[in-house]
Design a protein around this motif. Sequence first.
Motif, short mmCIF file in Angstrom:
data_model
loop_
_atom_site.label_atom_id
_atom_site.label_comp_id
_atom_site.label_asym_id
_atom_site.label_seq_id
_atom_site.Cartn_x
_atom_site.Cartn_y
_atom_site.Cartn_z
N GLY A 155 0.83 -1.20 0.00
CA GLY A 155 0.00 0.00 0.00
C GLY A 155 0.86 1.24 0.00
O GLY A 155 2.09 1.17 0.17
N PRO A 156 0.23 2.41 -0.17
CA PRO A 156 1.01 3.66 -0.26
C PRO A 156 1.76 3.99 1.02
O PRO A 156 2.74 4.74 0.97
CB PRO A 156 -0.06 4.72 -0.57
N ASP A 157 1.32 3.45 2.14
CA ASP A 157 2.01 3.73 3.41
C ASP A 157 3.05 2.68 3.75
O ASP A 157 3.68 2.74 4.81
CB ASP A 157 0.99 3.80 4.56
N GLN A 158 3.23 1.69 2.87
CA GLN A 158 4.21 0.62 3.11
C GLN A 158 5.16 0.54 1.91
O GLN A 158 5.25 -0.49 1.23
CB GLN A 158 3.52 -0.73 3.33
N THR A 159 5.85 1.64 1.63
CA THR A 159 6.69 1.70 0.44
C THR A 159 7.82 0.67 0.49
O THR A 159 8.24 0.15 -0.55
CB THR A 159 7.29 3.10 0.27
#
Length: 218
Positions: free
Chosen positions: A34-38
Amino acid sequence: MALELFAHPLSSYCWKVLIALYENDTPFAYRQIGPDQTENGAALAAAWPLGKFPVLLDDARPVLESSIIIEHLQQRHPGAVRFIPADPDAALRVRLLDRLFDNHVMGQMQRVVNDALRPPERRDVIEVAEARAALDRAYAWLDPQLAGCTWAAGDFSLADCAAAPALFYADWVHAIDPAHAHLRAYRARLLARPSVARAVDEARPYRALFPLGAPDRD
């Protein structure tokens, strides 16, 4: 052996693998995409350049594609639930239904979802109509196959791991006709199974991402 699963809670193919892991209480690290788990996205790209998920790392060795991941778990991390029967004919039946649920239910459902993700001017009413008609044909074939069955092919198996997310989302996209009572009852049994219910619950916070709008049920 250390297991890591790169997945997202809303993804149908990720559910398929998660259900198998939950069935046997197999320990693993959940590397959510996800965008918060680059950092997880970067690790996924390093493991599988196509960037598709789920991907399982088994002691850093990538295992790809949901059906293969589940067979790998059975071979290398077996538990009480056996996902592919030992009997060759029974195993072929399980694999057939696995492919049917992936290709002819989930695949057709995804055609409708993909259309909804396009800008309005690029949407294709013929594509959507064809996908819905294909779902109707799949539902009609499956219904008598499930008469008198608790699970798709005997004991709970790979076929049911595939069926649960496929039927969950397909019924949202193109409702199963009430005349298909066996198929509708099977979907309800799947959603009541603890491993499936856990995957459903973990996805609830992300339902706003479903492009067609998640119905107020399930």
